[in-house]
Design a protein around this motif. Sequence first.
Motif, mmCIF file in Angstrom:
data_model
loop_
_atom_site.group_PDB
_atom_site.id
_atom_site.type_symbol
_atom_site.label_atom_id
_atom_site.label_comp_id
_atom_site.label_asym_id
_atom_site.label_seq_id
_atom_site.Cartn_x
_atom_site.Cartn_y
_atom_site.Cartn_z
ATOM 1 N N PRO A 1 -3.095 10.276 4.457
ATOM 2 C CA PRO A 1 -3.332 10.175 5.566
ATOM 3 C C PRO A 1 -3.291 11.288 7.096
ATOM 4 O O PRO A 1 -2.118 11.803 7.346
ATOM 5 C CB PRO A 1 -1.464 9.494 5.532
ATOM 6 N N GLY A 2 -3.092 10.592 8.118
ATOM 7 C CA GLY A 2 -2.795 11.423 9.570
ATOM 8 C C GLY A 2 -1.366 11.830 9.458
ATOM 9 O O GLY A 2 0.137 10.857 9.225
ATOM 10 N N ILE B 1 -2.972 5.559 2.663
ATOM 11 C CA ILE B 1 -4.079 5.365 3.238
ATOM 12 C C ILE B 1 -3.886 3.697 2.231
ATOM 13 O O ILE B 1 -4.101 4.303 0.786
ATOM 14 C CB ILE B 1 -5.199 6.642 2.003
ATOM 15 N N ALA B 2 -4.489 2.537 2.619
ATOM 16 C CA ALA B 2 -3.678 1.750 1.687
ATOM 17 C C ALA B 2 -4.431 0.706 2.652
ATOM 18 O O ALA B 2 -4.245 0.700 3.817
ATOM 19 C CB ALA B 2 -1.964 1.579 1.177
ATOM 20 N N PRO B 3 -4.665 -0.322 1.853
ATOM 21 C CA PRO B 3 -5.448 -1.978 2.903
ATOM 22 C C PRO B 3 -4.374 -2.091 3.215
ATOM 23 O O PRO B 3 -3.375 -2.572 3.603
ATOM 24 C CB PRO B 3 -5.758 -2.736 1.144
ATOM 25 N N ALA C 1 -2.953 -0.499 6.412
ATOM 26 C CA ALA C 1 -2.258 0.289 7.192
ATOM 27 C C ALA C 1 -3.621 0.593 8.211
ATOM 28 O O ALA C 1 -4.571 0.411 8.273
ATOM 29 C CB ALA C 1 -2.049 2.014 5.801
ATOM 30 N N ASP C 2 -3.098 1.089 9.512
ATOM 31 C CA ASP C 2 -3.810 1.508 10.348
ATOM 32 C C ASP C 2 -4.030 3.393 9.852
ATOM 33 O O ASP C 2 -4.190 3.525 9.128
ATOM 34 C CB ASP C 2 -2.888 2.311 11.231
ATOM 35 N N ALA C 3 -5.746 3.214 10.429
ATOM 36 C CA ALA C 3 -6.595 4.157 9.765
ATOM 37 C C ALA C 3 -6.458 5.134 10.627
ATOM 38 O O ALA C 3 -7.198 5.497 11.592
ATOM 39 C CB ALA C 3 -7.742 3.396 10.120
ATOM 40 N N ASP C 4 -5.067 5.830 10.408
ATOM 41 C CA ASP C 4 -4.864 7.239 10.909
ATOM 42 C C ASP C 4 -4.786 7.845 9.403
ATOM 43 O O ASP C 4 -4.907 8.027 8.444
ATOM 44 C CB ASP C 4 -3.708 7.280 10.661
ATOM 45 N N ILE C 5 -6.512 9.513 9.399
ATOM 46 C CA ILE C 5 -6.857 9.442 8.529
ATOM 47 C C ILE C 5 -7.151 10.678 8.720
ATOM 48 O O ILE C 5 -7.769 11.001 10.186
ATOM 49 C CB ILE C 5 -7.999 8.854 7.763
ATOM 50 N N VAL C 6 -6.936 11.931 8.033
ATOM 51 C CA VAL C 6 -7.056 13.351 8.122
ATOM 52 C C VAL C 6 -8.141 14.017 6.798
ATOM 53 O O VAL C 6 -8.123 14.074 5.817
ATOM 54 C CB VAL C 6 -6.224 14.265 8.255
#
Length: 480
Positions: free
Chosen positions: A56-57, A402-404, A406-411
Motif C-alpha cells: 500500500p502507498g 490493498i483491498a477491493p 480501496a484507493d489505488a495508492d500502491i507502491v
Amino acid sequence: MATTLIKNGKVVSATGVIAHDVLIDGETIRALGAPGYFTEEGIDHIIDAAGKYVIPGGIDVHTHMELPFGGTFASDTFETGSNAAAWGGTTTIIDMAVQRYGENVHEGLAEWHRKADGNCSIDYSFHQIIGGVDDQSLKDMKYLVEHEGISSFKLFMAYPGVFYSDDGQILRAMQTAAECGAMILMHAENGIAIDVLVQQALARGDTDPKFHSYTRPSPLEAEATHRAIVLSHVAGNVPLYIVHMSAGDALNEVAAARHAGRNVFAETCPQYLYLTLEETLGKPGFEGAKWVCSTPVRSKDHDPDYIGQMGHGHQGDLWKGLRMNELAIVSTDHCPFCMKDQKELGLGNFSAIPNGIGGVEHRMELLYQGVVTGEISLERWVETCCTTPARMFGMYPKKGVIAPGADADIVVWDPNTKTKIGINDKHHMNMDHSAWEGWVIDGKVDTVLSRGSVVVSNDTFHGRKGHGQYVRRGLSQYLV
Ligand code: DUC
Ligand code: ZN
Ligand code: ZN
C-alpha cells in the motif's frame, strides 16, 4: 476509466505476503486474484512486478510544509514536498495546519488549504495545531471534527511563547477532544525547563549545534510524556498520540500506559532510529545544524540521568518499541530548512537554528533497512508505515490497504536494487543538503501509483500538480 493490472508481484499487507495480481479500475482497486487469474485483454496498462513487492502507498502522518518557524519558513512547498514524498513511495501526507496564540483556528486552516489545494501530486490531509487554547479555539476544535474532517489536534509542551500550552490549557483541550472523540497529538518536552538550560548554555559560551541536544535531555521528554499521559487520563482517557518520540525513557512511559490499557499511542521517526548525536550534531563547526530538530537526535548511549530500565541505548529501545507496538507508527516530522540563509540564522547561537530535518522522501526506504537487518518484519514495515497510519487517523480502508474498494495508492518495491541518497543522487526535497547524504541502502521504489495514476516509474516523475485531493478523516479506528 483506465484499467491497470499489476501482475506477478508479492502483495505485502500488515498480516502477510501473498502472490497476487491486482486489478485497478480508475482510481480504486477492483479485485485481487491468484497470479494469472485476470485476463490481460482490454487492460489499458500492465505493470510487471515479478520479483518485487506490491505494498500500500506509504502514509506520512507528520509533515510541516511551509511551516513558519524560527524566523523563516520550512523550505518545501506542498508541491515540492508532495512530489518528494511520491518519489519515496509515500502517497498520502497529513500536514500540520497552524493556529498560534491570538490567531483564529478557521483562518489558520484556510491558510493551509490555500497552500495545499491544487498543488499536491498525492493526497493530503491536515491535523490542526492549536497554539492558543481559549474558549474560541476549543469551540473551533469541535467544528473541525464535525465539519472539516479534522479529527486530531497537536499541542506543544515545548516552545514557550510560540506554540506552548500550559497544563491547564492542555487539560481543557483534552477535555474538548474527549467530548468529540478526537485525538490529541503531543509534542512532549518540558519546554520551560529546556529554556532555562538553553540560557545557561549560551551564558557559558556553549553555542555549537550539539548543545541543542544537550539542553533537551531525555528525562525532560520522559517527564512531559508522563505528564501528558496523566492529563489525558484526567481528561477522560482522551486518545493521546505522542509525536516524534526519541528516547527510551519516554517510551517507558508510553509502554506503561499501554500496559494499563490506556488509549496512548506513539510514533518515532527515522532520524531517531538511525542517527546519533555524536555522528550528526557533534560534527565539527556548524555542520551539525543540519540535524537540529526537536525532539533532538540523541546520544548513542542513554543520557547519564536516564530514568528507566532498558539497556540498549535509545535506538535499541525504539526498535524494540516498534516490534512491541509500543510505537505504532513511523512518520518523518518532515520540516526542511536549507543551510544557506535558514539554518545559518543560528551561527553562533544553536537556539536560533530553525528546528527540523527533511525526510519525507526517505521514510519508506530507510525503514525498509530495518527489514533487511531483521529489526522488523516485512509485514511490520507495511503496518507501521502504511496501514496503522490510515487506521490511527480515520482513513481506513480508503487508505493503507490493498483491498477491493480501496484507493489505488500502491507502491511496487524492488528489493533487489540499491538506492543512493544524496544531493547529487536520489534527492527531490527542496533543500541544499541531505540528512542522509551518501547513504547507500537496500531496495528501491520502482513504481508509485496515486489513486490509479502512475506518479513515479523508471526513475521518472509522471505526477501532476493538483492530482492530490484533500482527505476528510473520521475518528481514530483504534478505539473501542
Ligand atoms: N520539531 C521540529 O523539529 N520542527 C518543527 C516543529 C517541531 O516540533
Ligand atoms: Zn513537534
Ligand atoms: Zn512536527
